[in-house]
Design an enzyme around this catalytic site. Structure first.
Site, PDB file in Angstrom:
ATOM      1  N   LYS A 124       0.808  -1.205   0.074  1.00 34.29           N
ATOM      2  CA  LYS A 124      -0.082  -0.082  -0.002  1.00 34.29           C
ATOM      3  C   LYS A 124       0.915   1.160  -0.139  1.00 34.29           C
ATOM      4  O   LYS A 124       1.682   1.397   0.785  1.00 34.29           O
ATOM      5  CB  LYS A 124      -0.821   0.072   1.218  1.00 34.29           C
ATOM      6  CG  LYS A 124      -1.886   1.061   1.314  1.00 34.29           C
ATOM      7  CD  LYS A 124      -2.783   0.946   2.532  1.00 34.29           C
ATOM      8  CE  LYS A 124      -4.115   1.795   2.651  1.00 34.29           C
ATOM      9  NZ  LYS A 124      -5.023   1.507   3.773  1.00 34.29           N
ATOM     10  N   SER A 176      -9.855   1.531   2.829  1.00 33.22           N
ATOM     11  CA  SER A 176      -8.982   2.275   1.890  1.00 33.22           C
ATOM     12  C   SER A 176      -8.050   1.638   1.314  1.00 33.22           C
ATOM     13  O   SER A 176      -7.234   2.172   0.239  1.00 33.22           O
ATOM     14  CB  SER A 176      -8.351   3.311   2.694  1.00 33.22           C
ATOM     15  OG  SER A 176      -7.439   2.714   3.726  1.00 33.22           O
ATOM     16  N   SER A 233     -10.012  -1.051   6.999  1.00 29.33           N
ATOM     17  CA  SER A 233      -9.465  -0.840   5.698  1.00 29.33           C
ATOM     18  C   SER A 233      -8.815  -2.012   4.805  1.00 29.33           C
ATOM     19  O   SER A 233      -8.449  -1.853   3.738  1.00 29.33           O
ATOM     20  CB  SER A 233      -8.399   0.265   5.609  1.00 29.33           C
ATOM     21  OG  SER A 233      -8.919   1.559   5.478  1.00 29.33           O
TER      22      SER A 233
HETATM   23  N1  GLN Z   1     -13.064   3.566   6.368  1.00 27.61           N
HETATM   24  C1  GLN Z   1     -12.561   3.909   7.531  1.00 27.61           C
HETATM   25  C2  GLN Z   1     -12.342   5.433   7.516  1.00 27.61           C
HETATM   26  O1  GLN Z   1     -12.534   6.123   6.491  1.00 27.61           O
HETATM   27  C3  GLN Z   1     -11.313   3.063   7.897  1.00 27.61           C
HETATM   28  C4  GLN Z   1     -10.176   3.572   7.061  1.00 27.61           C
HETATM   29  C5  GLN Z   1      -8.982   2.622   7.243  1.00 27.61           C
HETATM   30  O2  GLN Z   1      -9.308   1.739   8.128  1.00 27.61           O
HETATM   31  N2  GLN Z   1      -7.724   3.147   7.040  1.00 27.61           N
HETATM   32  O3  GLN Z   1     -11.649   5.888   8.666  1.00 27.61           O
END
Ligand code: GLN
Length: 474
Positions: A64, A139, A163
């Site tokens: 990532k 994400s 994410s």
């Molecule tokens: N969807 C969650 C957020 O927007 C989790 C994102 C993540 O785990 N990086 O914060």
């Protein structure tokens, strides 16, 4: 590869070929350095030839793009980091490289890992390989798509509130969020430090365990690092004995809002466990309804602090301001470099932490976090592990939630509570509804990560959902 029939170089070249063929559509990849990866593959081949073996020697892995891999650009999916080149390796990356894995690409993501769909990437979203008109989930969108489209057998994502698990559910792969502290955060760009964890992604729990085995373990460079018991069981993962296993079903997670198609997949999956002698018990996590609010107050507060470092002075983008001086340069760099969702969170978090509101929002959310963690603690008196949905439904179309930030936040309803509690959890394929995959989440007590993988491996030894791959053409 162990038998000498396949070299790492051949495998890595095939991975690049696949990326070139498919990524025009899927847009999972942000950067590569092919020459460098080939060189690493050759080093791995030399080690293989002299008989050396590690759990990941010669295997391609995709990172990532919020993880530092020395010498490659790192954008975090943001314009504000354009031009920034990582000066060092994250601990998880250096441990993979030392064990002979071959990083081959940096993967797309929601900007600074904020998002649930992949659509908040400043470089355009990745697409779901099962249906490119749908989001892959976020994400860690690009990392998950890379594994789902079989660019590579392994990828790393990060999980702050879901994410790796949410996209894994949307794309039919397996992903682990370890107990907080088990994987070093050194070199992972901070979003919300008390929640961030690196999460490995693979087709199966068995594959995940291989990557996990070389990355876990105390890191003096991360003060929240903890040692994981049982790591020696990871390199040869055995299926857990399911007979007598008490699987807790949180009743608040099977309530209104869960799509019937997903519900019926879960019922079928749970029967697989039951047929092997596991016992299903109902448990209650009464503070679940505060989890989204709690998460988005704490997460945005930490975001507002962590992202203050992107000021045009130290990293990446700098908007030249001939007049107006330093404050104007900082303001314009942040205005131009950061996207709407990131700005929204910085504003909300700054508000939460401001004098006069701190106790009403931030301190209250910390207290709620303690209650949410205590719910899990009580549930583990009745159950060995918990099982739940990962998401309310399968992948959704592009644009379905971008106009309404609240509805995007609600996509995380099943994944943020465990993050707040710091617990290990994973998402694995549970089947298909309307032609689209959906996952089941397993949750364990702190530091039960290895056991959780053994239970997932037992399920995957009895089912074939994780072997289904999307039909892809260039
Ligand atoms: N969807 C969650 C957020 O927007 C989790 C994102 C993540 O785990 N990086 O914060």
């Amino acid at each position: 590869m162990d038998a000498g029939d396949l070299s790492s170089e051949t495998l890595v070249r095939a991975a690049f070929h696949r990326i070139r063929t498919l990524d025009g559509t899927l847009h999972a990849i942000l950067a590569t350095d092919e020459a460098r990866s080939i060189e690493l593959a050759r080093k791995a081949d030399a080690r293989l030839q002299v008989g050396e073996r590690t759990p990941v020697l010669g295997l391609p892995v995709i990172l990532k793009d919020n993880l530092h891999w020395s010498g490659l650009p790192m954008t975090c999916g943001s314009r504000v980091l354009e031009g920034y080149v990582a000066p060092y390796d994250a601990t998880v990356v250096s441990r993979l490289i030392v064990a002979g894995a071959v990083p081959i690409a940096k993967a797309n993501l929601d900007e600074f890992a904020m998002g649930s769909s992949g659509e908040y990437s400043a470089f355009g979203p990745a697409r779901n390989p099962w249906d490119p008109s749908l989001v892959p989930g976020g994400s860690s969108s690009g990392s998950v798509v890379s594994v789902a489209a079989r660019y590579a057998p392994l990828a790393l994502g990060s999980d702050t509130g879901g994410s790796v698990r949410l996209p894994a559910s949307f794309c039919n792969v397996t992903a682990l969020r370890p107990t907080y502290g088990v994987l070093s955060r050194y070199g992972l760009t901070a979003m919300a430090s008390s929640l961030d964890q690196v999460g490995p992604i693979a087709a199966t729990a068995e594959d995940l365990a291989l990557a996990f085995s070389v990355m876990a373990g105390l890191d003096p460079l991360d003060s929240t690092s903890v040692d994981l018991p049982g790591t020696e069981r990871l390199a040869r993962l055995q299926a857990a004995e399911l007979k007598g296993l008490r699987i807790g079903l949180p009743k608040e997670y099977f309530a209104d809002g869960l799509e019937p198609g997903v519900r019926s997949l879960l019922d079928t999956a749970l029967r697989v466990f039951e047929d092997k002698g596991a016992r299903l018990v109902e448990v209650s996590l009464p503070h679940t309804r505060y989890a989204i609010d709690t998460y988005y107050l704490l997460c945005t507060s930490e975001v507002s602090s962590n992202l203050s470092r992107f000021d045009g002075v130290r990293y990446g983008l700098r908007v030249p301001v001939p007049e107006g001086g330093l404050p104007e340069m900082i303001a314009q760099t942040r205005d131009r470099g950061l996207g709407d969702e990131v700005k929204r969170r910085i504003l909300l978090g700054t508000f939460c932490l401001s004098k006069g509101y701190y106790d009403a929002f931030y301190t209250k959310a910390l207290k709620a976090r303690t209650l949410i963690a205590a719910d899990f603690h009580a549930a583990f008196a009745k159950a060995d592990i918990l099982a739940s949905p990962v998401s309310l439904g399968p992948a959704f179309p592009f644009g379905a939630k971008t106009d309404d930030p609240m509805s995007m936040y609600l996509a995380d309803v099943y994944t943020v509570p465990t993050a707040l509690a710091g617990l290990p959890c994973l998402s694995m394929p549970a089947g298909f509804t309307g032609g689209l995959p959906a996952g089941i989440q397993l949750i364990g007590p702190a530091l039960s990560d290895v056991r959780l993988l053994e239970v997932a491996h037992a399920f995957q030894s009895l089912t074939r959902h994780h072997l289904e791959t999307p039909t892809l053409s260039a």
